[in-house]
Design a protein around this motif. Structure first.
Motif, PDB file in Angstrom:
ATOM      1  N   UNK B  17      68.091  44.702  -7.217  1.00 24.25           N
ATOM      2  CA  UNK B  17      67.146  43.836  -6.525  1.00 24.25           C
ATOM      3  C   UNK B  17      65.967  43.441  -7.388  1.00 24.25           C
ATOM      4  N   UNK B  18      65.747  44.191  -8.472  1.00 22.37           N
ATOM      5  CA  UNK B  18      64.566  43.940  -9.284  1.00 22.37           C
ATOM      6  C   UNK B  18      64.844  43.065 -10.498  1.00 22.37           C
ATOM      7  N   UNK B 178      60.043  39.440 -11.582  1.00 23.02           N
ATOM      8  CA  UNK B 178      59.751  40.466 -10.588  1.00 23.02           C
ATOM      9  C   UNK B 178      58.327  40.978 -10.727  1.00 23.02           C
ATOM     10  N   UNK B 179      57.820  40.924 -11.936  1.00 24.70           N
ATOM     11  CA  UNK B 179      56.494  41.461 -12.180  1.00 24.70           C
ATOM     12  C   UNK B 179      55.871  40.635 -13.299  1.00 24.70           C
ATOM     13  N   UNK B 180      54.583  40.307 -13.188  1.00 24.59           N
ATOM     14  CA  UNK B 180      53.977  39.499 -14.247  1.00 24.59           C
ATOM     15  C   UNK B 180      53.920  40.264 -15.566  1.00 24.59           C
TER      16      UNK B 180
ATOM     17  N   UNK C  40      65.358  33.677  -2.825  1.00 22.18           N
ATOM     18  CA  UNK C  40      64.138  34.218  -2.228  1.00 22.18           C
ATOM     19  C   UNK C  40      63.858  33.540  -0.889  1.00 22.18           C
ATOM     20  N   UNK C  76      59.761  53.986  -4.303  1.00 21.71           N
ATOM     21  CA  UNK C  76      58.567  53.943  -5.160  1.00 21.71           C
ATOM     22  C   UNK C  76      58.606  52.833  -6.218  1.00 21.71           C
ATOM     23  N   UNK C  77      59.794  52.444  -6.642  1.00 22.10           N
ATOM     24  CA  UNK C  77      59.890  51.447  -7.706  1.00 22.10           C
ATOM     25  C   UNK C  77      59.291  50.116  -7.270  1.00 22.10           C
ATOM     26  N   UNK C  78      59.184  49.913  -5.950  1.00 21.78           N
ATOM     27  CA  UNK C  78      58.691  48.648  -5.424  1.00 21.78           C
ATOM     28  C   UNK C  78      57.271  48.379  -5.936  1.00 21.78           C
ATOM     29  N   UNK C  80      56.379  48.318  -8.822  1.00 21.44           N
ATOM     30  CA  UNK C  80      56.485  47.461  -9.998  1.00 21.44           C
ATOM     31  C   UNK C  80      56.433  45.989  -9.614  1.00 21.44           C
ATOM     32  N   UNK C  81      56.862  45.671  -8.385  1.00 23.68           N
ATOM     33  CA  UNK C  81      56.907  44.269  -7.980  1.00 23.68           C
ATOM     34  C   UNK C  81      55.656  43.850  -7.218  1.00 23.68           C
ATOM     35  N   UNK C  83      52.468  43.518  -7.962  1.00 19.87           N
ATOM     36  CA  UNK C  83      51.499  42.555  -8.522  1.00 19.87           C
ATOM     37  C   UNK C  83      51.835  41.091  -8.245  1.00 19.87           C
ATOM     38  N   UNK C  84      53.122  40.740  -8.134  1.00 18.60           N
ATOM     39  CA  UNK C  84      53.427  39.316  -7.973  1.00 18.60           C
ATOM     40  C   UNK C  84      52.873  38.754  -6.677  1.00 18.60           C
ATOM     41  N   UNK C  87      49.717  37.457  -8.036  1.00 19.91           N
ATOM     42  CA  UNK C  87      49.649  36.634  -9.245  1.00 19.91           C
ATOM     43  C   UNK C  87      50.424  35.341  -9.120  1.00 19.91           C
ATOM     44  N   UNK C 112      58.399  36.444  -2.256  1.00 19.72           N
ATOM     45  CA  UNK C 112      59.181  36.982  -3.351  1.00 19.72           C
ATOM     46  C   UNK C 112      59.206  38.514  -3.296  1.00 19.72           C
ATOM     47  N   UNK C 116      62.485  40.861  -2.765  1.00 17.32           N
ATOM     48  CA  UNK C 116      62.908  41.897  -3.719  1.00 17.32           C
ATOM     49  C   UNK C 116      63.087  43.224  -2.991  1.00 17.32           C
TER      50      UNK C 116
END
Lengths: 236, 322, 268
Positions: B17-18, B178-180, C40, C76-78, C80-81, C83-84, C87, C112, C116
């Motif tokens: 998903x990432x 997924x991340x900036x 998305x 927990x990995x979420x 990482x996503x 910040x979007x 931003x 988004x 995810x």
């Protein structure tokens, strides 16, 4: 004066639901040497792991007067010396010295005291000159003695051993029995070695299916062949 | 004592998903090519001993990752093992062993995704091994095989492989949209610069024990196998590229985004695959809202209805037969 | 104590348990692939994917609660996503003030992020169902069926065989360390030692685990030789897929494809 080990109504189930201990109660006086016997899977090792709070079941345990509860665990572990069945699990440092020094170092003793405790512990187990040896290269009997030294260096009040004579040759076994006999500590020893039990343990506790099924003088219980047989034991 | 924490996911294992499909597929292809070559090399170098050795060592790396030590405030450090695997087994077997570890973690313990597995294998097995090999060999040569060189090389290999792999994770997340980039890459790098110190110290401890008890086992890491030079150069290049790209990408996130968009990286939804469906079939916003509601309701009822009906029928059959 | 309870396989007789492992394996991958390809903000498709995987969970007679609890592991990995949300450019939705900073969440960013999270959540559930209803040897068969090289499959198999043995060993090592991690009654002592020392001790434990694993692999190799092993990994040929399995495979793939086409029609 407190008992060295007081266990009251201790029950424990593993996460998969298997009940390993059911309402276990036992009291051991200071200086007593007690053998814990019973078939494989009786719950002996599980019980031993409760004595310093590695496993926690329902019921009350006090060791050397201290309740085994979360805030006390550090102090309890300093008072109970637990020697595991397989010395390889206990010896994880390159040299014998580092292995024996682990307990005192963890407790935060100054270097001089650590050195002295290591020397004393190795002297007690008759391995005075083994400090620089590589733990992995020792014989089974030598590893066993070092494993005992790794807990003696913490100066515990109670010594708990899990099947100490398993896998030893007759000479190593003989010298280990002699060592256990000489050590002036309260002792609880889980074992299948009925000859050793008869020789050095005045008191014997029989466990089966998570319960204590007999607790009394070794001489007396050893005569009850029916009882021994019913719980997978043999008269020596 | 609870062991639940032993299987807490590590920030290095990317779940599904990432990653965008493009990034996932490309890294799957790269990993497959490397694994195929490693299989050939290992078959030639290790011979018939290979299967038990690599299987048991993979289990040992997995178990070794469970060992932890208290850092502070309830956090703990533990081993990932790329450096130690490379040093003990040489690069090719290490790639296979780590692939197996990462594969079992994804397949059995859901630590890391399945579509993302190619990327996770690439980061931990390929980058981990190549960078470890490059660093360790270089330090060994510079220190001329002294014991402290083995320990220093082990520490630096462990630290370097973790940090470089984490930069790769950050870059992949950024490429996937997924991340900036200016957050993901520095954050991953900073966290793993710390985690890497723990990894390095554990690696030193492990190497100290192994060099004392079985120094012969360290021979594999010191030897230079066929294709070793290629791994060394690969490790050097990966480390260089990521070390150069990462700060660039972080300071110019728009640049990376531009690349991503140009290549259709960001989201395949905007990619050519979807252009085969003409826009005029279902135009407008209303359709989307209606479709959402209809699809949601019908789909849920349908799927759940079938599942419940089957479960109910089975229960009835079970009670009828008993 | 043994760590076998960590093995996610839950024995059962459900249709999902009985489904050919090769079909399950391919369908799990296809499902995760479809989730990844879903654009998305295609909420309806996400609901359908979730309904599908929940439906399979009900069919598999796993407790849905168990699957969902396990699925939380990947949560927990979420982070990482996250910040979007703040931003990504677009229509502002709300403003989050943390001390001196004010973060503006945009609508596309939120969409988004949630997409995810859902993709990840349904994918991990599918993977859990596969692992919980398929025994490892059957997974190995599925790996062979999708042409994973035999040597690699053998390594997987051997690793699995010794995984729990060595995990037990690791746990015993940690117990032995814990047992000696005592606190003295003497005042003024700081227990625990230095961080570097603790890390090095842990390294010693790992090293001893590896040395013993090497020696174990030697013994295993000799035991294999004693039974005539010559370095060639042999295995029985795979059985052909049954007609029913083909039907399930085809229908399910068709459903996923239809779902995807539906998603692309409306949300691409």
């Amino acid at each position: 004066m407190h008992h060295s080990i007081e266990i009251d109504h201790l029950s424990f189930s593993y996460p998969d639901g298997h009940a390993a201990l059911r309402q276990v109660t036992m009291h051991i006086q200071p200086g007593e040497k007690v053998a814990l016997v019973g078939p494989n899977g009786a719950g002996k090792s599980t019980l031993i792991l409760h004595l310093n709070g590695i496993l926690t079941g329902q019921g009350e345990i006090r060791v050397a007067g201290l309740p085994v509860t979360k805030p006390n665990l550090g102090k309890v572990r300093a008072r109970v010396g637990l020697v595991f069945q397989n010395p390889d699990d206990q010896l994880f440092s390159p040299t014998v010295y580092e292995d024996v020094a682990f307990g005192p170092l963890y407790q935060g003793f100054p270097p001089a005291e650590v050195r002295q405790r290591v020397a004393e512990a190795l002297t007690v187990v008759n391995m005075r000159n083994y400090e620089k040896r590589i733990s992995h290269h020792l014989s089974a009997g030598e590893k066993k003695r070092i494993a005992i030294a790794t807990v003696l260096s913490m100066k515990p009040e109670v010594l708990v051993l899990d099947e100490p004579t398993a896998g030893l040759d007759p000479r190593a076994r003989r010298s280990l029995i002699q060592l256990l006999q000489e050590l002036p500590l309260t002792m609880l020893v889980s074992t299948h070695d009925m000859h050793m039990v008869k020789e050095i343990f005045p008191r014997m506790i029989i466990m089966d299916e998570g319960r204590i099924v007999a607790d009394g003088p070794t001489d007396l219980l050893m005569q009850n062949e029916e009882l021994l047989c019913a719980h997978g034991l043999e008269k020596p | 004592m609870s062991f639940a924490h032993l299987f807490s996911p590590q920030p290095m294992h990317i779940p599904d998903g990432f990653l965008s499909v493009t990034v996932s597929v490309i890294l799957w292809i790269v990993s497959i090519v490397v694994i195929a070559y490693a299989l050939r090399r290992v078959a030639e170098d290790l011979g018939e001993r290979q299967v038990p050795l690599m299987g048991v060592l993979a289990a040992a790396i997995f178990a070794g990752q469970m060992l932890n030590f208290t850092v502070a405030g309830g956090t703990s450090g533990h081993l990932m093992g790329a450096a130690i695997a490379t040093i003990l087994l040489g690069p090719w077997a290490s790639i296979l062993v780590l692939t197996t570890v990462v594969g079992v973690q994804a397949l059995i313990f859901q630590d890391g995704g399945l579509l993302a597995l190619g990327a996770n294998i690439f980061n931990m097995a390929v980058i981990g091994t190549a960078v470890s090999y490059f660093v360790y060999q270089t330090v060994l040569r510079l220190t001329r095989g002294q014991r402290w060189g083995v320990l220093a090389g082990g520490f630096l290999a462990a630290w370097g492989s973790i940090v470089i792999a984490s930069l790769a994770v950050g870059l992949q997340l950024a490429l996937s949209g997924t991340s900036p980039a200016n957050i993901a890459i520095p954050a991953m790098g900073a966290i793993h610069a710390l985690i890497g110190v723990g990894e390095g110290l554990i690696t030193i401890g492990a190497l100290a024990l192994i060099s004392a008890t079985r120094p012969d086992l360290l021979k594999a890491g010191e030897a230079r196998p066929t294709g070793g030079r290629a791994v060394w150069i690969g490790g050097l290049l990966i480390a260089l590229i990521l070390a150069i790209i990462s700060p660039l990408a972080s300071s110019h996130p728009d640049g990376l985004e531009w690349v991503a968009e140009q290549k259709g990286f960001l989201d395949v939804a905007q990619g050519p695959l979807y252009e085969i469906i003409p826009d005029y079939v279902f135009p407008g916003q209303i359709n989307e809202a209606v479709a959402t509601i209809i699809a949601g309701i019908i789909g849920t009822i349908l799927v759940f209805g079938i599942a419940l009906a089957v479960a109910y029928a089975r229960r009835n059959r079970a009670s009828a037969s008993s | 104590m043994h760590v076998h309870f960590l093995d996610p396989y839950r024995p059962g007789q459900s249709p999902i348990h009985k489904l050919d492992s090769r079909v399950k394996f391919v369908l799990t991958l296809a499902f995760i692939f479809a989730a990844a390809l879903t654009p998305t903000g295609a909420w309806a498709i996400y609901i359908l994917l979730l309904a599908l995987v929940l439906g399979v969970e009900v069919l598999s007679e796993l407790r849905v609660g168990y699957v969902l609890k396990r699925a939380a592991l990947a949560l927990p990995f979420i982070l990482a996503a996250l910040p979007i949300v703040f931003t990504m450019p677009g229509e502002p939705r709300f403003i989050l003030s943390i001390g001196p900073w004010a973060l503006t969440a945009s609508l596309p960013g939120l969409e988004r992020f949630i997409s995810i999270a859902i993709k990840s959540w349904v994918s991990v559930q599918a993977a859990i169902v596969l692992a919980s209803t398929t025994e490892f040897p059957d997974l190995l068969m599925a790996m062979r069926a999708v042409r994973v090289p035999r040597l690699l499959v053998s390594i997987f198999g051997l690793m699995w065989r010794y995984l729990f043995v060595l995990a037990d060993e690791a746990i015993r090592l940690m117990r032995a360390r814990l047992s000696r991690s005592g606190v003295s009654d003497q005042a003024g002592l700081k227990p625990g030692g230095s961080l570097a020392w603790r890390a090095r001790v842990t390294g010693g434990m790992a090293g001893s685990l590896f040395v013993r694993a090497f020696e174990r692999s030697d013994r295993i190799y000799m035991a294999m030789l004693a039974r005539g092993y010559d370095g060639e990994a042999r295995s029985e040929p795979l059985q052909a897929l049954s007609g029913a399995s083909w039907v399930v495979l085809a229908l399910s793939l068709f459903t996923l494809l239809a779902l995807l086409v539906f998603a692309l029609l409306f949300w691409a």
